[in-house]
Design a protein around this motif. Structure first.
Motif, short mmCIF file in Angstrom:
data_model
loop_
_atom_site.label_atom_id
_atom_site.label_comp_id
_atom_site.label_asym_id
_atom_site.label_seq_id
_atom_site.Cartn_x
_atom_site.Cartn_y
_atom_site.Cartn_z
N GLU A 38 0.66 -1.19 -0.02
CA GLU A 38 0.12 -0.15 0.00
C GLU A 38 0.76 1.25 -0.04
OE1 GLU A 38 -2.56 -0.20 3.37
OE2 GLU A 38 -3.29 -2.19 2.65
N GLY A 39 2.26 1.01 0.08
CA GLY A 39 2.94 2.13 0.03
C GLY A 39 3.39 2.74 1.48
N ALA A 40 2.71 2.24 2.52
CA ALA A 40 3.13 2.69 3.77
C ALA A 40 4.49 2.17 4.33
CB ALA A 40 1.94 2.31 4.93
N ILE A 41 4.90 3.12 5.15
CA ILE A 41 6.44 2.48 5.75
C ILE A 41 6.21 1.79 6.94
CG2 ILE A 41 8.42 3.38 6.84
CD1 ILE A 41 8.04 5.71 4.55
N GLY A 42 5.17 2.12 7.84
CA GLY A 42 4.87 1.21 8.72
C GLY A 42 5.51 1.79 9.96
N VAL A 43 5.91 3.14 10.18
CA VAL A 43 6.41 4.06 11.26
C VAL A 43 5.38 5.11 11.21
CG1 VAL A 43 8.33 5.25 12.33
CG2 VAL A 43 8.58 2.86 11.09
N ALA A 44 4.51 5.37 12.24
CA ALA A 44 3.61 6.72 12.19
C ALA A 44 4.58 7.94 11.80
CB ALA A 44 3.09 6.66 13.29
N GLU A 45 5.38 8.09 12.37
CA GLU A 45 6.22 9.46 12.01
C GLU A 45 6.53 9.44 10.37
OE1 GLU A 45 6.94 8.60 16.28
OE2 GLU A 45 6.82 7.45 14.49
N CYS A 46 6.88 8.29 9.98
CA CYS A 46 7.42 8.31 8.52
C CYS A 46 6.27 8.34 7.51
CB CYS A 46 8.39 7.05 8.37
SG CYS A 46 9.74 6.83 9.43
N ASP A 47 5.11 7.64 8.08
CA ASP A 47 4.02 7.99 7.13
C ASP A 47 3.29 9.20 7.22
OD1 ASP A 47 4.11 5.10 6.38
OD2 ASP A 47 3.12 4.46 8.12
N ALA A 48 3.43 9.86 8.37
CA ALA A 48 2.95 11.25 8.46
C ALA A 48 3.81 12.19 7.55
CB ALA A 48 3.18 11.58 9.89
N TYR A 49 5.04 11.94 7.61
CA TYR A 49 6.23 12.76 6.85
C TYR A 49 5.92 12.51 5.31
CZ TYR A 49 10.42 14.06 4.34
OH TYR A 49 11.04 14.79 3.33
N VAL A 50 5.62 11.16 4.90
CA VAL A 50 5.32 10.91 3.60
C VAL A 50 4.05 11.66 3.01
CG1 VAL A 50 4.65 9.19 1.82
CG2 VAL A 50 6.73 8.92 3.42
N LYS A 51 3.13 11.78 3.80
CA LYS A 51 1.86 12.35 3.58
C LYS A 51 1.95 13.75 3.54
CE LYS A 51 -2.97 12.59 4.98
NZ LYS A 51 -4.08 12.24 6.03
N LYS A 52 2.92 14.35 4.21
CA LYS A 52 2.63 15.81 4.27
C LYS A 52 3.66 16.28 3.06
CE LYS A 52 3.85 19.60 7.35
NZ LYS A 52 4.37 20.15 8.96
N MET A 53 4.84 15.52 2.72
CA MET A 53 5.75 15.89 1.82
C MET A 53 5.03 15.77 0.21
SD MET A 53 8.61 17.17 1.30
CE MET A 53 9.94 17.34 0.16
#
Length: 97
Positions: A29-44
């Motif tokens: 699904e493209g998620a990294i599996g680390v909340a902080e990383c997934d939040a960064y990806v979404k924001k970026m």
């Protein structure tokens, strides 16, 4: 420069997929599996979407490489724990539109 350094250092972690080589649901699904990383990806991704095409084209390859390096690192033993702090720092530094 910092982003590139982080991506290169994280890419040194080996990919630790299951013995059958199948990706996890989070990876597919493209998620990294680390909340902080997934939040960064979404924001970026939102930031990149707001850029003019030329600026986006210049930044997107590095972002994609870093995201993949984080996915790979998250699969390594202890990788998720190490990524949380890195992603949290990067999340705080995402440029505003």
């Amino acid at each position: 420069m910092t982003v590139a350094l982080v991506a290169v250092s994280l890419s040194m972690f080996g990919c630790n997929k299951g013995s059958d080589g199948e990706a996890t649901a989070a990876e597919s699904e493209g998620a990294i599996g680390v909340a902080e990383c997934d939040a960064y990806v979404k924001k970026m991704e939102a930031f990149l979407d707001g850029l003019p095409e030329e600026a986006r084209a210049a930044r997107e390859p590095g972002f994609k490489a870093m995201r993949q390096a984080w996915r790979d690192a998250a699969q390594a033993p202890g990788g998720k724990e190490g990524l949380a702090a890195t992603c949290k720092e990067n999340l705080a530094n995402v440029p505003s539109k």
